[in-house]
Design an enzyme around this catalytic site. Structure first.
Site, PDB file in Angstrom:
ATOM      1  N   ASN A 108       0.800  -1.220   0.000  1.00 27.30           N
ATOM      2  CA  ASN A 108       0.000   0.000   0.000  1.00 27.30           C
ATOM      3  C   ASN A 108       0.838   1.277   0.000  1.00 27.30           C
ATOM      4  O   ASN A 108       0.295   2.368   0.062  1.00 27.30           O
ATOM      5  CB  ASN A 108      -0.952   0.021   1.204  1.00 27.30           C
ATOM      6  CG  ASN A 108      -1.992  -1.063   1.100  1.00 27.30           C
ATOM      7  OD1 ASN A 108      -2.389  -1.455   0.020  1.00 27.30           O
ATOM      8  ND2 ASN A 108      -2.433  -1.573   2.236  1.00 27.30           N
ATOM      9  N   CYS A 109       2.142   1.147  -0.056  1.00 24.58           N
ATOM     10  CA  CYS A 109       3.046   2.298  -0.042  1.00 24.58           C
ATOM     11  C   CYS A 109       3.133   2.888  -1.453  1.00 24.58           C
ATOM     12  O   CYS A 109       3.487   2.188  -2.409  1.00 24.58           O
ATOM     13  CB  CYS A 109       4.426   1.846   0.439  1.00 24.58           C
ATOM     14  SG  CYS A 109       5.716   3.094   0.285  1.00 24.58           S
TER      15      CYS A 109
END
Length: 119
Positions: free
Chosen positions: A9-10
């Site tokens: 999710n970065c």
């Protein structure tokens, strides 16, 4: 083949993976949360890049730590914190085939990754 350590999710990790694909650099992704990380891997990254480079003090996880954990941080404490909270590892971490470690995703790191991809 290089290994990219990060979080799915970065945003920076997603940009890095997309860039590696566009550059034709073979890689595999290792999600720090889903796949976990061994303390020995963190020690290896810290030895190659420096524990202070590897520790992400601007993360939400860092800011949420109790003051007692985030004060007087040296190498041993930093390594223990990163093992307990993998989100404290600056992302992405690239481990090259030759064992070299590249931390972050700016122009300097892109240059190193391009060079590694041509070998």
């Amino acid at each position: 083949m290089l290994t990219v350590y990060g979080l799915k999710n970065c945003d920076t990790c997603r940009k890095a993976l997309k860039w590696l694909d566009a550059e034709g650099v073979p890689h595999r992704f290792h999600d720090l949360r889903a796949d976990g990380i061994k303390a020995s891997d963190i020690k290896r990254f810290a030895a190659a890049a420096g524990w202070d480079v590897l520790l992400n003090k601007s993360s939400t996880t860092w800011r949420s730590l109790p003051k007692s954990e985030s004060e007087n941080v040296g190498e041993a404490k930093a390594l223990a914190l990163m093992a307990a909270h993998p989100a404290l590892i600056k992302r992405p971490v690239f481990e090259l085939e030759n064992g070299a470690v590249v931390v972050g995703f700016r122009e300097e790191q892109k240059t190193a990754l391009k060079a590694a991809g041509r070998k």
